[in-house]
Design a protein around this motif. Structure first.
Motif, mmCIF file in Angstrom:
data_model
loop_
_atom_site.group_PDB
_atom_site.id
_atom_site.type_symbol
_atom_site.label_atom_id
_atom_site.label_comp_id
_atom_site.label_asym_id
_atom_site.label_seq_id
_atom_site.Cartn_x
_atom_site.Cartn_y
_atom_site.Cartn_z
ATOM 1 N N UNK A 141 33.739 52.279 39.759
ATOM 2 C CA UNK A 141 32.372 51.504 40.981
ATOM 3 C C UNK A 141 31.779 50.588 40.671
ATOM 4 N N UNK A 142 31.260 50.367 39.738
ATOM 5 C CA UNK A 142 30.087 49.712 39.739
ATOM 6 C C UNK A 142 30.883 48.130 39.042
ATOM 7 N N UNK A 143 32.113 48.154 38.603
ATOM 8 C CA UNK A 143 32.641 47.262 38.141
ATOM 9 C C UNK A 143 33.137 46.613 39.576
ATOM 10 N N UNK A 144 33.424 46.714 40.042
ATOM 11 C CA UNK A 144 33.954 46.720 42.044
ATOM 12 C C UNK A 144 32.872 46.342 42.822
ATOM 13 N N UNK A 145 31.044 47.248 42.012
ATOM 14 C CA UNK A 145 30.261 46.915 43.204
ATOM 15 C C UNK A 145 29.441 45.349 42.843
ATOM 16 N N UNK A 146 29.069 44.924 41.243
ATOM 17 C CA UNK A 146 29.463 44.433 40.699
ATOM 18 C C UNK A 146 30.332 43.029 40.937
ATOM 19 N N UNK A 147 31.445 42.371 40.875
ATOM 20 C CA UNK A 147 31.466 41.876 41.517
ATOM 21 C C UNK A 147 32.224 41.337 42.644
ATOM 22 N N UNK A 148 31.689 42.122 43.638
ATOM 23 C CA UNK A 148 31.501 42.070 44.988
ATOM 24 C C UNK A 148 30.568 41.163 45.411
ATOM 25 N N UNK A 149 30.010 41.621 44.734
ATOM 26 C CA UNK A 149 28.765 41.422 45.171
ATOM 27 C C UNK A 149 28.341 39.632 44.454
ATOM 28 N N UNK A 150 28.613 39.529 43.603
ATOM 29 C CA UNK A 150 28.279 37.703 42.995
ATOM 30 C C UNK A 150 29.254 37.049 43.843
ATOM 31 N N UNK A 151 31.052 37.658 44.131
ATOM 32 C CA UNK A 151 32.067 36.562 44.772
ATOM 33 C C UNK A 151 31.269 36.512 46.404
ATOM 34 N N UNK A 152 30.588 37.163 46.954
ATOM 35 C CA UNK A 152 29.930 37.226 48.443
ATOM 36 C C UNK A 152 28.529 36.195 47.900
ATOM 37 N N UNK A 153 28.181 36.430 47.367
ATOM 38 C CA UNK A 153 26.551 35.499 46.938
ATOM 39 C C UNK A 153 27.444 34.054 46.915
ATOM 40 N N UNK A 154 28.488 33.917 45.859
ATOM 41 C CA UNK A 154 29.009 32.520 45.400
ATOM 42 C C UNK A 154 29.992 31.398 47.020
ATOM 43 N N UNK A 155 30.850 32.431 47.517
ATOM 44 C CA UNK A 155 30.916 32.224 48.611
ATOM 45 C C UNK A 155 30.061 31.656 50.156
ATOM 46 N N UNK A 156 29.773 33.241 50.295
ATOM 47 C CA UNK A 156 29.177 32.767 51.983
ATOM 48 C C UNK A 156 28.161 31.522 51.446
ATOM 49 N N UNK A 191 34.900 38.581 32.660
ATOM 50 C CA UNK A 191 35.184 39.475 32.133
ATOM 51 C C UNK A 191 33.957 40.982 31.767
ATOM 52 N N UNK A 192 33.458 40.581 32.694
ATOM 53 C CA UNK A 192 32.441 41.605 32.714
ATOM 54 C C UNK A 192 32.874 42.442 33.867
ATOM 55 N N UNK A 193 33.886 42.132 34.614
ATOM 56 C CA UNK A 193 35.123 43.360 35.530
ATOM 57 C C UNK A 193 35.432 44.297 34.790
ATOM 58 N N UNK A 194 36.564 43.362 34.210
ATOM 59 C CA UNK A 194 37.365 44.168 32.762
ATOM 60 C C UNK A 194 36.893 44.665 31.533
ATOM 61 N N UNK A 195 35.425 44.682 31.259
ATOM 62 C CA UNK A 195 34.906 45.374 30.220
ATOM 63 C C UNK A 195 34.818 47.157 31.235
ATOM 64 N N UNK A 196 34.011 46.815 32.410
ATOM 65 C CA UNK A 196 33.866 48.144 32.994
ATOM 66 C C UNK A 196 34.446 49.229 33.443
ATOM 67 N N UNK A 251 31.230 27.866 39.074
ATOM 68 C CA UNK A 251 31.911 27.275 37.818
ATOM 69 C C UNK A 251 32.446 27.676 37.260
ATOM 70 N N UNK A 252 33.053 27.207 35.766
ATOM 71 C CA UNK A 252 34.558 28.212 34.507
ATOM 72 C C UNK A 252 33.758 28.876 34.251
ATOM 73 N N UNK A 253 32.409 28.982 33.361
ATOM 74 C CA UNK A 253 31.916 29.552 32.716
ATOM 75 C C UNK A 253 31.257 30.902 33.603
ATOM 76 N N UNK A 254 30.872 30.631 34.482
ATOM 77 C CA UNK A 254 30.746 31.320 35.560
ATOM 78 C C UNK A 254 31.461 32.786 35.837
#
Length: 347
Positions: free
Chosen positions: A332-347, A320-325, A311-314
Protein backbone atom coordinates in the motif's frame (compact mmCIF):
# COMPACT_ATOMS: atom_id res chain seq x y z
CA UNK A 1 101.61 37.56 -39.94
CA UNK A 2 98.71 35.86 -41.68
CA UNK A 3 97.94 33.71 -38.63
CA UNK A 4 98.81 36.29 -36.00
CA UNK A 5 95.14 37.00 -35.30
CA UNK A 6 94.73 33.37 -34.23
CA UNK A 7 97.75 33.26 -31.89
CA UNK A 8 96.71 31.60 -28.64
CA UNK A 9 100.07 30.87 -26.98
CA UNK A 10 101.26 34.44 -26.60
CA UNK A 11 103.05 34.91 -23.28
CA UNK A 12 102.39 38.09 -21.39
CA UNK A 13 105.48 39.76 -19.92
CA UNK A 14 105.57 40.85 -16.27
CA UNK A 15 104.49 44.37 -15.42
CA UNK A 16 107.81 46.12 -14.77
CA UNK A 17 108.88 49.74 -14.83
CA UNK A 18 112.43 50.93 -15.41
CA UNK A 19 114.00 54.25 -14.52
CA UNK A 20 115.21 56.04 -17.65
CA UNK A 21 116.47 59.55 -18.34
CA UNK A 22 113.69 61.98 -19.06
CA UNK A 23 115.21 63.21 -22.32
CA UNK A 24 115.36 59.69 -23.79
CA UNK A 25 111.95 58.52 -22.53
CA UNK A 26 108.85 58.47 -24.76
CA UNK A 27 106.25 61.15 -24.20
CA UNK A 28 103.86 59.89 -21.55
CA UNK A 29 101.40 62.65 -22.38
CA UNK A 30 101.19 61.58 -26.03
CA UNK A 31 100.70 57.95 -25.03
CA UNK A 32 97.93 58.79 -22.58
CA UNK A 33 96.12 61.10 -25.00
CA UNK A 34 96.28 58.52 -27.81
CA UNK A 35 94.86 55.74 -25.62
CA UNK A 36 92.16 57.96 -24.12
CA UNK A 37 91.12 59.13 -27.58
CA UNK A 38 90.88 55.50 -28.67
CA UNK A 39 88.61 54.73 -25.71
CA UNK A 40 86.32 57.67 -26.47
CA UNK A 41 85.94 56.79 -30.13
CA UNK A 42 85.89 53.02 -29.68
CA UNK A 43 83.36 52.43 -26.90
CA UNK A 44 80.07 53.35 -28.72
CA UNK A 45 80.78 51.14 -31.75
CA UNK A 46 82.09 48.38 -29.48
CA UNK A 47 78.75 48.11 -27.67
CA UNK A 48 76.86 48.01 -30.97
CA UNK A 49 79.28 45.39 -32.31
CA UNK A 50 78.74 43.19 -29.24
CA UNK A 51 74.94 43.38 -29.59
CA UNK A 52 75.12 42.48 -33.29
CA UNK A 53 77.45 39.56 -32.56
CA UNK A 54 75.02 38.26 -29.94
CA UNK A 55 72.18 38.49 -32.47
CA UNK A 56 74.26 36.48 -34.95
CA UNK A 57 74.70 33.75 -32.35
CA UNK A 58 70.96 33.61 -31.72
CA UNK A 59 70.27 33.36 -35.45
CA UNK A 60 72.71 30.45 -35.65
CA UNK A 61 70.77 28.69 -32.90
CA UNK A 62 67.57 29.06 -34.96
CA UNK A 63 69.00 26.86 -37.75
CA UNK A 64 71.53 24.75 -35.89
CA UNK A 65 71.43 21.81 -38.31
CA UNK A 66 72.25 23.99 -41.34
CA UNK A 67 75.66 25.05 -40.04
CA UNK A 68 77.32 21.66 -40.51
CA UNK A 69 77.57 21.16 -44.24
CA UNK A 70 76.50 24.25 -46.18
CA UNK A 71 79.31 26.53 -47.27
CA UNK A 72 77.62 29.84 -46.47
CA UNK A 73 76.56 28.65 -43.04
CA UNK A 74 80.10 27.49 -42.31
CA UNK A 75 81.28 31.02 -43.09
CA UNK A 76 78.75 32.35 -40.57
CA UNK A 77 80.07 29.90 -37.98
CA UNK A 78 83.64 31.07 -38.65
CA UNK A 79 82.51 34.67 -38.29
CA UNK A 80 80.93 33.84 -34.94
CA UNK A 81 84.15 32.12 -33.82
CA UNK A 82 86.12 35.24 -34.77
CA UNK A 83 83.85 37.44 -32.67
CA UNK A 84 84.42 35.08 -29.74
CA UNK A 85 88.16 35.42 -30.36
CA UNK A 86 87.80 39.18 -29.90
CA UNK A 87 86.44 38.60 -26.41
CA UNK A 88 89.46 36.46 -25.57
CA UNK A 89 91.95 39.05 -26.81
CA UNK A 90 90.19 41.89 -24.92
CA UNK A 91 92.27 44.75 -26.27
CA UNK A 92 90.45 47.21 -24.01
CA UNK A 93 91.73 45.47 -20.88
CA UNK A 94 95.31 45.36 -22.19
CA UNK A 95 95.25 49.06 -23.02
CA UNK A 96 93.84 49.91 -19.60
CA UNK A 97 96.64 47.95 -17.90
CA UNK A 98 99.26 49.64 -20.03
CA UNK A 99 97.68 53.04 -19.40
CA UNK A 100 97.82 52.36 -15.66
CA UNK A 101 101.55 51.58 -15.81
CA UNK A 102 102.34 54.99 -17.33
CA UNK A 103 103.25 57.86 -15.00
CA UNK A 104 100.42 60.23 -14.19
CA UNK A 105 102.51 63.29 -14.99
CA UNK A 106 106.16 64.11 -15.66
CA UNK A 107 107.79 67.32 -14.48
CA UNK A 108 109.91 69.19 -16.97
CA UNK A 109 112.64 69.55 -14.35
CA UNK A 110 112.71 65.82 -13.59
CA UNK A 111 115.86 64.04 -14.71
CA UNK A 112 114.45 60.48 -14.62
CA UNK A 113 111.07 58.91 -15.14
CA UNK A 114 109.57 55.47 -14.51
CA UNK A 115 108.41 53.87 -17.76
CA UNK A 116 107.19 50.35 -18.61
CA UNK A 117 109.56 48.06 -20.44
CA UNK A 118 109.70 47.50 -24.15
CA UNK A 119 108.31 43.98 -23.71
CA UNK A 120 105.08 45.36 -22.27
CA UNK A 121 104.81 47.85 -25.11
CA UNK A 122 105.50 45.11 -27.67
CA UNK A 123 102.76 42.99 -26.13
CA UNK A 124 100.27 45.85 -26.56
CA UNK A 125 101.31 46.32 -30.18
CA UNK A 126 100.92 42.61 -30.86
CA UNK A 127 97.45 42.64 -29.34
CA UNK A 128 96.55 45.53 -31.62
CA UNK A 129 97.79 43.44 -34.55
CA UNK A 130 95.70 40.53 -33.27
CA UNK A 131 92.59 42.68 -33.11
CA UNK A 132 93.25 44.09 -36.56
CA UNK A 133 93.59 40.56 -37.94
CA UNK A 134 90.36 39.40 -36.29
CA UNK A 135 88.43 42.29 -37.81
CA UNK A 136 89.85 41.38 -41.20
CA UNK A 137 88.83 37.77 -40.66
CA UNK A 138 85.29 38.84 -39.75
CA UNK A 139 84.99 40.92 -42.91
CA UNK A 140 86.24 38.02 -45.02
CA UNK A 141 83.72 35.60 -43.52
CA UNK A 142 80.90 38.13 -43.90
CA UNK A 143 81.69 38.45 -47.60
CA UNK A 144 81.69 34.68 -48.12
CA UNK A 145 78.42 34.21 -46.28
CA UNK A 146 76.73 37.15 -48.02
CA UNK A 147 77.68 35.82 -51.45
CA UNK A 148 76.18 32.44 -50.58
CA UNK A 149 72.92 33.88 -49.27
CA UNK A 150 72.66 36.20 -52.27
CA UNK A 151 72.87 33.15 -54.55
CA UNK A 152 70.07 31.53 -52.57
CA UNK A 153 67.87 34.56 -53.11
CA UNK A 154 68.67 34.64 -56.83
CA UNK A 155 67.63 31.00 -57.05
CA UNK A 156 64.31 31.87 -55.38
CA UNK A 157 65.21 30.01 -52.20
CA UNK A 158 64.05 31.87 -49.13
CA UNK A 159 64.10 30.90 -45.50
CA UNK A 160 62.72 32.61 -42.44
CA UNK A 161 65.93 34.38 -41.35
CA UNK A 162 67.85 34.91 -44.59
CA UNK A 163 67.13 38.65 -44.86
CA UNK A 164 67.92 39.18 -41.19
CA UNK A 165 71.16 37.23 -41.58
CA UNK A 166 72.19 39.44 -44.49
CA UNK A 167 71.42 42.55 -42.45
CA UNK A 168 73.45 41.31 -39.48
CA UNK A 169 76.37 40.33 -41.70
CA UNK A 170 76.31 43.73 -43.39
CA UNK A 171 76.32 45.50 -40.04
CA UNK A 172 79.20 43.38 -38.75
CA UNK A 173 81.07 44.07 -41.98
CA UNK A 174 80.76 47.85 -41.61
CA UNK A 175 81.41 47.90 -37.86
CA UNK A 176 84.51 45.76 -38.31
CA UNK A 177 85.87 48.35 -40.72
CA UNK A 178 85.20 51.20 -38.26
CA UNK A 179 86.69 49.43 -35.25
CA UNK A 180 89.58 48.01 -37.25
CA UNK A 181 90.51 51.46 -38.56
CA UNK A 182 90.59 52.78 -34.99
CA UNK A 183 93.05 50.00 -34.11
CA UNK A 184 95.10 50.92 -37.17
CA UNK A 185 95.15 54.57 -36.15
CA UNK A 186 96.28 53.75 -32.61
CA UNK A 187 98.93 51.32 -33.84
CA UNK A 188 100.34 53.88 -36.27
CA UNK A 189 100.57 56.40 -33.43
CA UNK A 190 102.29 54.03 -30.99
CA UNK A 191 104.64 52.17 -33.33
CA UNK A 192 107.24 55.00 -33.77
CA UNK A 193 107.69 55.18 -29.96
CA UNK A 194 108.79 51.56 -29.64
CA UNK A 195 112.53 52.21 -29.75
CA UNK A 196 112.33 54.72 -26.90
CA UNK A 197 111.05 52.21 -24.35
CA UNK A 198 113.73 50.72 -22.10
CA UNK A 199 114.74 47.08 -22.18
CA UNK A 200 114.78 44.89 -19.10
CA UNK A 201 117.10 42.11 -18.02
CA UNK A 202 114.31 39.51 -18.04
CA UNK A 203 112.76 40.18 -21.40
CA UNK A 204 110.56 37.98 -23.57
CA UNK A 205 111.61 37.96 -27.21
CA UNK A 206 108.68 37.87 -29.62
CA UNK A 207 109.62 36.37 -32.95
CA UNK A 208 107.17 38.59 -34.77
CA UNK A 209 107.90 41.13 -37.46
CA UNK A 210 105.91 44.22 -36.53
CA UNK A 211 105.06 46.35 -39.55
CA UNK A 212 105.90 50.02 -39.46
CA UNK A 213 102.42 50.99 -40.57
CA UNK A 214 99.07 49.32 -41.05
CA UNK A 215 96.62 49.99 -43.85
CA UNK A 216 93.05 51.04 -43.19
CA UNK A 217 90.03 49.01 -44.17
CA UNK A 218 87.85 50.45 -46.90
CA UNK A 219 84.69 51.50 -45.06
CA UNK A 220 82.62 52.17 -48.19
CA UNK A 221 83.23 48.78 -49.82
CA UNK A 222 80.05 46.99 -50.86
CA UNK A 223 79.36 43.47 -52.00
CA UNK A 224 79.06 43.28 -55.79
CA UNK A 225 76.50 40.60 -56.53
CA UNK A 226 76.14 39.70 -60.22
CA UNK A 227 72.68 39.96 -61.67
CA UNK A 228 70.71 36.84 -62.29
CA UNK A 229 70.30 37.83 -65.94
CA UNK A 230 74.06 37.66 -66.53
CA UNK A 231 74.08 33.93 -65.85
CA UNK A 232 72.11 33.30 -69.01
CA UNK A 233 73.52 33.83 -72.50
CA UNK A 234 71.00 35.51 -74.76
CA UNK A 235 71.62 34.79 -78.46
CA UNK A 236 69.43 37.06 -80.58
CA UNK A 237 67.87 35.47 -83.64
CA UNK A 238 67.27 37.45 -86.82
CA UNK A 239 64.40 35.38 -88.18
CA UNK A 240 62.48 33.89 -85.33
CA UNK A 241 60.18 31.06 -86.32
CA UNK A 242 56.68 31.38 -85.00
CA UNK A 243 54.99 28.07 -84.31
CA UNK A 244 51.20 28.11 -84.34
CA UNK A 245 49.59 25.21 -82.56
CA UNK A 246 46.11 24.12 -83.66
CA UNK A 247 43.42 24.76 -81.13
CA UNK A 248 41.70 21.68 -79.81
CA UNK A 249 37.91 21.78 -79.69
CA UNK A 250 36.64 22.25 -76.20
CA UNK A 251 34.66 19.41 -74.78
CA UNK A 252 31.20 20.33 -73.60
CA UNK A 253 30.55 18.81 -70.26
CA UNK A 254 27.25 17.04 -69.86
CA UNK A 255 24.99 18.27 -67.16
CA UNK A 256 24.85 15.93 -64.22
CA UNK A 257 21.54 14.21 -63.52
CA UNK A 258 20.91 14.87 -59.86
CA UNK A 259 17.29 13.69 -59.98
CA UNK A 260 14.06 15.51 -59.31
CA UNK A 261 12.70 16.72 -56.04
CA UNK A 262 9.94 14.53 -54.69
CA UNK A 263 7.32 15.99 -52.40
CA UNK A 264 6.26 13.53 -49.76
CA UNK A 265 2.98 13.92 -47.89
CA UNK A 266 3.50 14.74 -44.27
CA UNK A 267 1.41 13.05 -41.63
CA UNK A 268 -0.11 15.90 -39.70
CA UNK A 269 -1.75 13.68 -37.15
CA UNK A 270 0.63 13.15 -34.28
CA UNK A 271 0.13 10.33 -31.89
CA UNK A 272 -0.12 11.65 -28.39
CA UNK A 273 -0.01 9.31 -25.46
CA UNK A 274 -2.49 9.89 -22.70
CA UNK A 275 -1.90 9.01 -19.07
CA UNK A 276 -4.61 8.04 -16.61
CA UNK A 277 -3.30 7.41 -13.12
CA UNK A 278 -6.47 5.62 -12.03
CA UNK A 279 -5.97 3.03 -14.78
CA UNK A 280 -2.18 2.85 -15.16
CA UNK A 281 -1.43 2.91 -11.43
CA UNK A 282 -4.57 1.26 -10.07
CA UNK A 283 -2.80 -1.61 -8.31
CA UNK A 284 0.63 -3.19 -7.94
CA UNK A 285 0.38 -5.33 -11.10
CA UNK A 286 -0.58 -2.42 -13.36
CA UNK A 287 2.17 -0.31 -11.79
CA UNK A 288 4.77 -3.01 -12.56
CA UNK A 289 3.62 -3.13 -16.20
CA UNK A 290 3.79 0.67 -16.33
CA UNK A 291 7.38 0.63 -15.07
CA UNK A 292 8.43 -2.04 -17.61
CA UNK A 293 6.78 -0.20 -20.52
CA UNK A 294 8.33 3.12 -19.49
CA UNK A 295 11.79 1.59 -19.20
CA UNK A 296 11.50 0.35 -22.77
CA UNK A 297 10.08 3.66 -24.00
CA UNK A 298 12.76 5.71 -22.25
CA UNK A 299 15.52 3.60 -23.81
CA UNK A 300 14.06 3.99 -27.31
CA UNK A 301 13.15 7.69 -27.17
CA UNK A 302 13.03 9.72 -24.03
CA UNK A 303 11.15 12.58 -25.72
CA UNK A 304 8.22 10.32 -26.70
CA UNK A 305 7.83 8.65 -23.31
CA UNK A 306 5.25 9.66 -20.72
CA UNK A 307 7.94 10.26 -18.09
CA UNK A 308 10.09 12.53 -20.27
CA UNK A 309 10.04 15.28 -17.61
CA UNK A 310 11.56 12.95 -15.03
CA UNK A 311 15.35 12.94 -14.88
CA UNK A 312 17.13 9.59 -15.19
CA UNK A 313 18.40 9.53 -11.62
CA UNK A 314 14.94 10.46 -10.31
CA UNK A 315 13.29 7.66 -12.30
CA UNK A 316 15.83 5.09 -11.07
CA UNK A 317 15.40 6.23 -7.48
CA UNK A 318 11.59 6.05 -7.65
CA UNK A 319 11.53 2.55 -9.17
CA UNK A 320 14.07 1.21 -6.68
CA UNK A 321 12.10 2.65 -3.76
CA UNK A 322 8.97 1.00 -5.15
CA UNK A 323 10.76 -2.36 -5.35
CA UNK A 324 12.16 -2.09 -1.80
CA UNK A 325 8.71 -1.38 -0.38
CA UNK A 326 7.32 -4.40 -2.22
CA UNK A 327 10.05 -6.61 -0.78
CA UNK A 328 9.13 -5.32 2.67
CA UNK A 329 5.47 -6.39 2.04
CA UNK A 330 4.33 -2.79 2.28
CA UNK A 331 2.35 -2.78 -0.98
CA UNK A 332 0.00 0.00 0.00
CA UNK A 333 2.76 2.45 0.90
CA UNK A 334 4.80 1.52 -2.18
CA UNK A 335 1.86 2.20 -4.49
CA UNK A 336 0.99 5.46 -2.72
CA UNK A 337 4.52 6.92 -2.84
CA UNK A 338 5.14 5.96 -6.48
CA UNK A 339 1.71 7.20 -7.60
CA UNK A 340 2.15 10.60 -5.93
CA UNK A 341 5.61 10.98 -7.48
CA UNK A 342 4.44 10.15 -11.02
CA UNK A 343 1.33 12.32 -10.84
CA UNK A 344 3.31 15.33 -9.58
CA UNK A 345 5.91 14.99 -12.35
CA UNK A 346 3.58 14.32 -15.28
CA UNK A 347 0.68 16.65 -14.51
Amino acid sequence: MSDLWNEFELKKPPQLTVTVPNKNAPSARRLQSAIQQYFRRHRPQEVEFAETSALLGRLMARRKNSFHGMRGFRAVAKCNAATCRLLRIDITRELELFHGSLPDFVLNSAETVEMPTQNIFDYVLIRLLNTHGVYGRIRECCLQAAEYFAKLIRNNFFMDTIILLLAVLGKLYSLSALLGNKCVELYNQLRPMREKFPLSEKSVHYDINMPEKLENFSENQTLDVPNAESTFVNTPTTNPQIVVRPLKPMKVRKSLDVGTEVSRPTNTSTQTKTFNADVELANVETTKRFIVNENISRKQSLKQSLTKDILPHEWIGATRLFERKLLANDHKKALSIFRKFIVNKIS
